[in-house]
Write a protein that holds these residues in place. Structure first.
Motif, short mmCIF file in Angstrom:
data_model
loop_
_atom_site.label_atom_id
_atom_site.label_comp_id
_atom_site.label_asym_id
_atom_site.label_seq_id
_atom_site.Cartn_x
_atom_site.Cartn_y
_atom_site.Cartn_z
N ASN A 155 -5.42 4.20 0.27
CA ASN A 155 -6.59 4.53 1.09
C ASN A 155 -7.53 3.36 1.29
OD1 ASN A 155 -5.81 7.25 1.37
ND2 ASN A 155 -6.68 7.75 -0.64
N ASN A 156 -7.32 2.29 0.54
CA ASN A 156 -8.17 1.10 0.68
C ASN A 156 -7.79 0.37 1.97
OD1 ASN A 156 -8.94 -1.80 0.41
ND2 ASN A 156 -9.79 -1.08 -1.53
N THR A 157 -8.75 0.24 2.86
CA THR A 157 -8.48 -0.34 4.18
C THR A 157 -7.98 -1.78 4.08
OG1 THR A 157 -10.15 1.06 5.21
CG2 THR A 157 -9.50 -0.93 6.40
N ASN A 158 -8.63 -2.58 3.28
CA ASN A 158 -8.23 -3.99 3.17
C ASN A 158 -6.83 -4.13 2.60
OD1 ASN A 158 -10.69 -4.96 4.18
ND2 ASN A 158 -11.66 -4.82 2.18
N ILE A 159 -6.50 -3.29 1.61
CA ILE A 159 -5.16 -3.33 1.02
C ILE A 159 -4.12 -2.91 2.06
CG2 ILE A 159 -3.66 -2.27 -0.71
CD1 ILE A 159 -6.08 -2.08 -2.56
N MET A 160 -4.43 -1.87 2.81
CA MET A 160 -3.51 -1.41 3.84
C MET A 160 -3.24 -2.48 4.88
SD MET A 160 -3.67 -0.15 7.23
CE MET A 160 -5.30 0.56 7.43
N LEU A 161 -4.29 -3.17 5.34
CA LEU A 161 -4.13 -4.23 6.34
C LEU A 161 -3.31 -5.39 5.78
CD1 LEU A 161 -7.73 -4.30 7.89
CD2 LEU A 161 -5.65 -3.42 8.94
N ALA A 162 -3.59 -5.78 4.55
CA ALA A 162 -2.86 -6.90 3.94
C ALA A 162 -1.38 -6.56 3.79
CB ALA A 162 -3.48 -7.26 2.59
N HIS A 163 -1.09 -5.34 3.33
CA HIS A 163 0.30 -4.93 3.15
C HIS A 163 1.03 -4.87 4.50
CE1 HIS A 163 3.83 -3.04 1.64
NE2 HIS A 163 3.55 -1.83 2.11
N ALA A 164 0.37 -4.32 5.51
CA ALA A 164 0.98 -4.24 6.84
C ALA A 164 1.23 -5.63 7.42
CB ALA A 164 0.09 -3.43 7.77
N ARG A 165 0.30 -6.54 7.17
CA ARG A 165 0.46 -7.90 7.67
C ARG A 165 1.68 -8.57 7.04
NH1 ARG A 165 -4.27 -9.19 6.55
NH2 ARG A 165 -5.25 -8.50 8.49
N CYS A 166 1.89 -8.34 5.76
CA CYS A 166 3.07 -8.90 5.07
C CYS A 166 4.36 -8.27 5.60
CB CYS A 166 2.95 -8.67 3.57
SG CYS A 166 1.69 -9.67 2.76
N LEU A 167 4.35 -6.98 5.84
CA LEU A 167 5.54 -6.32 6.38
C LEU A 167 5.88 -6.87 7.75
CD1 LEU A 167 4.80 -2.60 5.41
CD2 LEU A 167 6.58 -4.07 4.45
N LEU A 168 4.86 -7.09 8.56
CA LEU A 168 5.09 -7.63 9.90
C LEU A 168 5.63 -9.04 9.82
CD1 LEU A 168 4.84 -7.14 12.93
CD2 LEU A 168 2.48 -7.94 12.81
N ARG A 169 5.10 -9.82 8.89
CA ARG A 169 5.57 -11.19 8.72
C ARG A 169 7.04 -11.23 8.26
NH1 ARG A 169 1.14 -13.24 6.22
NH2 ARG A 169 1.95 -12.70 4.17
N ALA A 170 7.44 -10.21 7.53
CA ALA A 170 8.82 -10.14 7.03
C ALA A 170 9.74 -9.42 8.01
CB ALA A 170 8.83 -9.43 5.68
N GLN A 171 9.26 -9.20 9.25
CA GLN A 171 10.05 -8.58 10.31
C GLN A 171 10.35 -7.11 10.03
OE1 GLN A 171 10.66 -10.27 13.18
NE2 GLN A 171 9.46 -11.88 12.23
N HIS A 172 9.54 -6.45 9.19
CA HIS A 172 9.67 -5.01 8.97
C HIS A 172 8.60 -4.31 9.82
CE1 HIS A 172 12.49 -5.97 5.91
NE2 HIS A 172 11.59 -6.48 5.06
#
Length: 853
Positions: free
Chosen positions: A194-211
């Motif tokens: 539910n933490n917005t900053n954590i969610m954004l950081a995790h999504a950014r890493c997934l996008l960088r890894a082509q997921h």
């Protein structure tokens, strides 16, 4: 006198007589009677230390420390603790309390004290105190080790939110250090999604890894209104090919800021690449009203032009570009787009559409060179009435009285009779050759090969007689096949040699000017690299072209890749290995390097697996050098066959590389200026406060290259007189309009600064003082319709011009100071000469010193 006072007095007398034991006994009795008497306790501690009674002294000092801390007397507590520490180890509770007291006054000492107490508190089962200690340690020293301990302890205590927050900080720390923090962010997201900053950081890493699809799912767990969230979700949807879902998000961003134009381009390009150009054009049309309302229609048009240049074979996108040119009354570009459409339609044998394009182009400009030849190409292929209508419109066409040949519906598949074949052969062969040449020009090799195969079938061995056909075979990489294989004739060898000579002696150097000019026009580092890989990749007809920025021994900081038709993109990790390896080779060779057999070359051993995975047979790397420092490199890759890169390729690419370095530096300088928030929103001019800084930066950039820099100081009237006559607000408004005109008509690597109320100074990079006059003349023409308030005559521009002394023996600060003073003197001289005058002031040299002013 009380009993306590008597005992204290008695203790003092014993001390005076040197009877320390008796004095200590009296003080003990005082403490028994009055346990809260810290005066007696302090005296007792001092006497005990003198008698070497360490244990007893420690007890007294410990009690003194406890009392001082409880009574909020930090200085006394610190003093007692330090005395206590000299007697031996201090218990955990007191050290923990001491660390909290000195946390602000002595952070380093407090950090060490917290570190000392953390493990004892943890092993003693006091998790809350241990967690407080580790939190203090993180606040004082947010190291990876401390953050990891904090996260572990918080999770062990069941505080998932605190553990997730600690992991978030740890992940940021890892990424700032250039390491991968994706696994840390993933764990943080598991603990607290539910933490917005954590969610954004995790999504950014997934996008960088082509997921990308997983990133979309993560982002859609929350709905936020921030631009960062919307942009990231849009980017994830684009990468996941969810184009329809991405459209409204990108539109929302574009409505908020024109900086989202890049995302708009990604949406349109994704539609085009997936074969849905109709949807891409539809989306672009929905943005036209917004662009016109905000005055950014020109930027949208340029975006579509860039996409069309990237997808040269897409007829629908090119047709839309032509419509945009027509809407914005850019007749020259409109005509050029129509002629490109003509060529593509003709190559695909859609002669009716080709005729429509030529008809529209001739209507726009009947005197465009080549209309006669284009019309002749359509003779016999379209309706006679349509042909005559176009012919009548073309002013330069010489009317013929001969009857137009009948319509040719289809080409003959075979020459069944010798005489008809001879009569029709020139027309059919030349048509096929022309179509193949157009397809090659637009990088449509597969279709060009189809036409050449038909030529090979219908007109065997014709390349022996026609040098141009032989050149087409070579350009397309097509080898004629015959059952009765004959050795190449002298004519064919001559044609092939001529083709190669022509390519090496003319074509590359004729094109390099256009490529470098396009690179220089780009306004960001990403755009520079994008233009480089696309222009170079298409011109050299390579499988891949990569341009990257990286320093020796470090991973790439930016990279762009061009892929030819049917060529897959490079693996990101492979690219990250290839760029540093090739840069090391170019540094060692002090220039470009090339390998015809890349996978077997000994020098390529460290990246052999990368070459094999990406099917690279030949490659060439050209370094980007900024002064003496390697900045990056350009790599040309050939897949599916070996290729020999010639010396002329290296020479031309070296020239392009120099322009790339200059464009990157200019883009970074412009980015720095924007980040410093020094640009006035109303006029587009930079503020005076940034003048010296940006000029100094430009001098330091140009000095190693000895590139000229000129200053043009323009005055548009007496500030005091205008303010007195119409007021400062109206003068300022007029200068805003003048500023917008000036900034719109100078190069992107030039700078315009609001010097004072009625003056503007230009910093013209790579411009001599003589060429500065041409810039001034252009601005005079563009400002011919501008007026200062209260005046009906055109605005007057009194100008001083000075070229800086760009010599390495002078310090950059001295060069800037002298140039600023000299251009001001030049303006004063121009004022004395009269209004609307310009004066150039050359430097005056003294021995080893820049001329003083």
């Amino acid at each position: 006198m009380s009993e306590t006072a008597k005992r204290l007095e008695k203790a003092d007398k014993y001390l005076q007589k040197g009877k320390l034991s008796s004095a200590l006994e009296e003080l003990r009795l005082v403490l028994q009677e009055e346990p809260g008497n810290d005066y007696a306790r302090q005296r007792a501690a001092d006497v005990a230390m003198s008698l070497a009674l360490t244990s007893e002294a420690s007890g007294y000092l410990g009690e003194l420390f406890d009392h001082s801390a409880a009574q909020n007397r930090p200085s006394d507590a610190i003093s007692h603790y330090k005395k206590l520490l000299r007697l031996g180890p201090v218990d955990t509770d007191r050290t923990f309390k001491y660390a909290q007291i000195i946390e602000k006054s002595s952070p380093r000492e407090a950090l060490e004290a917290f570190r000392t107490t953390f493990e004892p508190l943890l092993t003693g089962g006091r998790k809350e105190d241990a967690f407080l200690a580790i939190r203090k340690m993180v606040a004082l020293e947010p190291s990876a080790e401390n953050l990891h301990r904090e996260a572990e302890l918080a999770e062990a205590m069941g505080d998932r939110e605190a553990a997730a927050y600690s992991l978030l900080q740890l992940g940021k720390l890892e990424e700032n250090a250039g390491r991968d923090g994706s696994s840390i962010f993933a764990r943080a997201y598991e603990l607290d999604g539910n933490n917005t900053n954590i969610m954004l950081a995790h999504a950014r890493c997934l996008l960088r890894a082509q997921h990308a699809e997983e990133a979309v799912q993560v982002l859609q767990t929350q709905t936020l209104s921030s631009a960062e969230y919307i942009e990231l979700l849009a980017q994830a949807m684009l990468t996941a090919n969810q184009l329809e879902a991405a459209e409204p998000l990108v539109t929302q961003l574009y409505e908020q800021s024109e900086r989202a134009l890049g995302l708009v381009g990604e949406v349109i390009n994704a539609y085009v690449q997936s074969g849905h150009t109709t949807d891409g054009v539809r989306y672009a049309r929905t943005l036209e009203p917004r662009a016109k309302a905000r005055g950014t229609f020109r930027e949208l048009l340029n975006l579509v032009r860039e996409l069309s240049d990237k997808n040269t074979a897409d007829l629908e996108l090119l047709d839309y570009l032509a419509q945009l040119y027509n809407t914005s009354n850019r007749e020259h570009e409109y005509c050029a787009a129509l002629l490109k459409l003509f060529e593509l339609h003709y190559a695909q044998r859609n002669f009716t559409k080709a005729a429509e394009c030529l008809d529209r182009a001739s209507e726009v400009d009947a005197y465009e060179p080549g209309h006669e030849e284009r019309l002749a190409m359509l003779r016999g292929k379209i309706d006679n009435n349509r042909y005559n209508a176009i012919e009548n419109r073309i002013a330069t066409v010489t009317r013929t009285t001969s009857k137009i040949a009948p319509t040719e519906e289809e080409e003959p598949e075979e020459a069944t009779q010798e005489e008809p074949a001879q009569n029709s052969e020139p027309t059919v062969l030349e048509d096929l050759m022309l179509q193949a040449e157009i397809f090659l020009q637009y990088s449509m090799r597969s279709k060009a090969v189809e036409r050449l195969e038909r030529i090979n079938k219908l007109f065997p061995h014709e390349e022996d007689q026609r040098e141009k056909l032989a050149q087409l075979y070579v350009g397309a990489g097509f080898v004629p096949k015959y059952e009765d294989v004959k050795p190449p004739t002298a004519a064919a060898e001559k044609a092939t040699a001529a083709a190669g000579a022509n390519e090496s002696a003319v074509d590359n150097f004729a094109r390099v000017t256009e490529i470098t000019r396009n690179i220089a026009r780009q306004s960001s580092v990403k755009a520079v690299l994008f233009a480089t890989v696309n222009d170079v990749g298409r011109h050299w007809n390579v499988s891949r072209c990569v341009a990257g920025l990286c320093s020796p021994g470090k991973p790439p900081s930016a990279a762009m890749e061009y892929c030819g038709t049917g060529v897959t993109k490079s693996d990101v990790m492979g690219l990250a290995k290839l760029l540093p390896a090739m840069q090391a080779l170019t540094v060692k060779a002090n220039g470009p390097v090339s390998f015809e057999r890349a996978q077997t070359a000994p020098e390529m051993e460290p990246v052999r697996t990368v070459l094999a995975a990406q099917k690279i047979d030949s490659l060439m790397a050209v370094p980007l050098i900024d002064g003496d420092e390697p900045l990056g490199l350009i790599i040309l890759e050939q897949c599916g066959g070996r290729r020999v890169f010639r010396n002329v390729d290296k020479v031309v690419l070296d020239t392009i590389a120099e322009q790339v370095v200059m464009a990157v530096n200019n883009a970074r300088l412009r980015s720095l200026v924007k980040n410093m928030a020094v640009t006035d929103e109303n006029s587009g001019l930079m503020r005076r406060s940034s003048y010296v800084d940006v000029l100094l930066a430009e001098v330091q950039r140009s000095l190693p290259q000895k590139s000229p820099i000129s200053l043009v100081l323009m005055n548009f009237g007496s500030a005091s007189a205008l303010v007195k006559e119409v007021g400062e607000d109206r003068v300022d408004e007029a200068m805003h309009e003048i500023g917008r005109t000036v900034t719109a008509n100078i190069r992107q690597n030039d700078l315009a600064v609001r010097y004072d109320l009625t003056s503007i100074v230009l910093v013209l990079a790579d411009t001599s003082d003589k060429n500065a006059f041409f810039v001034l003349d252009k601005l005079r023409k563009m400002l011919a319709n501008s007026r200062m308030p209260g005046c009906n005559d055109p605005v007057t521009i009194t100008t001083g011009i000075a070229e800086l002394v760009m010599q390495p023996k002078y310090d950059a600060v001295d060069i800037v100071t002298e140039g600023i003073n000299r251009v001001e003197t030049a303006l004063e001289t121009a004022r004395h000469e009269g209004e609307d005058r310009a004066h150039l002031m050359a430097p005056v040299y003294e021995s080893n010193v820049v001329a003083a002013v």
